[in-house]
Design an enzyme around this catalytic site. Structure first.
Site, mmCIF file in Angstrom:
data_model
loop_
_atom_site.group_PDB
_atom_site.id
_atom_site.type_symbol
_atom_site.label_atom_id
_atom_site.label_comp_id
_atom_site.label_asym_id
_atom_site.label_seq_id
_atom_site.Cartn_x
_atom_site.Cartn_y
_atom_site.Cartn_z
ATOM 1 N N HIS A 90 0.800 -1.255 -0.017
ATOM 2 C CA HIS A 90 0.056 -0.030 0.078
ATOM 3 C C HIS A 90 0.828 1.185 -0.019
ATOM 4 C CE1 HIS A 90 -3.535 2.582 1.224
ATOM 5 N NE2 HIS A 90 -2.670 3.237 2.017
ATOM 6 N N GLU A 91 1.873 1.287 0.760
ATOM 7 C CA GLU A 91 2.781 2.477 0.961
ATOM 8 C C GLU A 91 3.573 2.809 -0.332
ATOM 9 O OE1 GLU A 91 2.919 4.827 3.115
ATOM 10 O OE2 GLU A 91 1.038 3.812 4.235
ATOM 11 N N HIS A 106 1.465 4.362 -2.805
ATOM 12 C CA HIS A 106 1.508 5.930 -2.827
ATOM 13 C C HIS A 106 2.622 6.495 -3.669
ATOM 14 C CE1 HIS A 106 -1.788 6.505 -0.300
ATOM 15 N NE2 HIS A 106 -1.585 5.919 0.752
ATOM 16 N N GLU A 109 -6.504 6.759 -1.216
ATOM 17 C CA GLU A 109 -6.134 5.474 -0.251
ATOM 18 C C GLU A 109 -6.612 4.346 -1.269
ATOM 19 O OE1 GLU A 109 -5.325 4.744 2.996
ATOM 20 O OE2 GLU A 109 -4.113 6.489 1.858
HETATM 21 ZN ZN LIG Z 1 -2.349 5.248 2.318
#
Ligand SMILES: [Zn+2]
Length: 270
Positions: A126-127, A130, A187
């Site tokens: 997830h990071e 980004h 997100e």
């Molecule tokens: Zn996030």
């Protein structure tokens, strides 16, 4: 996006060539170039390393490297980053982050909450998602627009006036008291990219859903963990992840067949 920002967005797209497109096809306002963002990422990371003790336990470091390495390798190919620096910070904060320029930080506090290697892979996927989607650049750009600026020229980490904006934009301001949640759109983009990354790296994508259950449990009715404060959980999020799993499972199976099956023994006592 506010009315003012959306008007500026139209202006920027036409006159400043500041319009970009995320990997999922969304238009983004980006005033900050990749080189400048990488520099900001590196300087923020240096600052964090200066201010936070680094974990030296070899078993814990080996565990985190074993999980972060494959995620960084798969994600790096998409982000245009070959080499990543992965640091474990000794801190009770339930947190982890990835920065432009190839930096990953994992706080030891997130290890008990991510109960399996695949759950930590979900956080890191997830990071890195980004970073791939340039959300840091987008957030810093939005911050500049909010300050009435139309250019990022001369904006840098060394100028203390811009440090809070940069730390907040990169999502690493928590330890300095700057918590800026990501937008729901960012997100879900990072979630979808992250599920793909973990599957391709050989981690079971279904564990991403389990991760959120553990995060919710970790808050235990008290203040939510740091990572959850900036990554609010909601039913839409879980539904989005569950919806992404059927497409991710064949990638996971292909990774296993290709021999990408990281075996990361969990150290005792975390
Ligand atoms: Zn996030």
């Amino acid at each position: 996006m506010t009315f003012r920002a959306s008007r500026f967005f139209a202006f920027a797209c036409v006159f400043l060539a500041a319009c970009s497109t995320s990997p999922l096809g969304r238009s983004q306002l980006i005033l900050v170039g990749d080189g400048q963002m990488n520099q900001m990422g590196l300087q923020s990371f240096d600052q964090l390393k200066h201010d936070t003790p680094v974990e030296t336990n070899p078993a814990i470091n080996a565990y985190v490297q074993c999980i972060a390495g494959p995620i960084a390798k798969i994600g790096g190919a998409r982000a245009g980053v070959e080499k990543w620096e992965i640091v474990v910070f000794k801190s009770n904060e339930v947190n982890a982050f990835a920065l432009p320029g190839g930096k990953i930080g994992v706080y030891t506090g997130i290890l008990p909450v991510t109960k399996t290697a695949a759950q930590l892979a979900a956080v890191l996927g997830h990071e890195v998602g980004h970073v791939i989607a340039k959300h840091g650049a987008e957030r810093v750009s939005e911050g500049l627009v909010a300050q009435g600026l139309t250019t990022a020229a001369g904006i840098g980490f060394k100028d203390k006036a811009y440090q809070p904006l940069i730390l907040a934009g990169l999502g690493v301001g928590a330890q300095y008291g700057i918590l800026l949640p990501h937008s729901r759109t960012q997100e879900s983009e990072a979630d979808l990219i992250g599920v793909d990354l973990m599957a391709e790296a050989g981690f079971d994508p279904r564990q991403s859903v389990e991760l959120w259950k553990n995060m919710s449990a970790a808050s235990g009715g008290k203040a939510p963990p740091e990572w959850m404060s900036t990554h609010p959980a909601n039913d839409t999020r879980i539904a989005g992840l569950q919806g992404a799993i059927p497409a991710a499972l064949p990638k996971y199976e292909a990774a296993l067949k290709a021999g990408r099956a990281p075996n990361c023994p969990r150290p005792a006592g975390i």
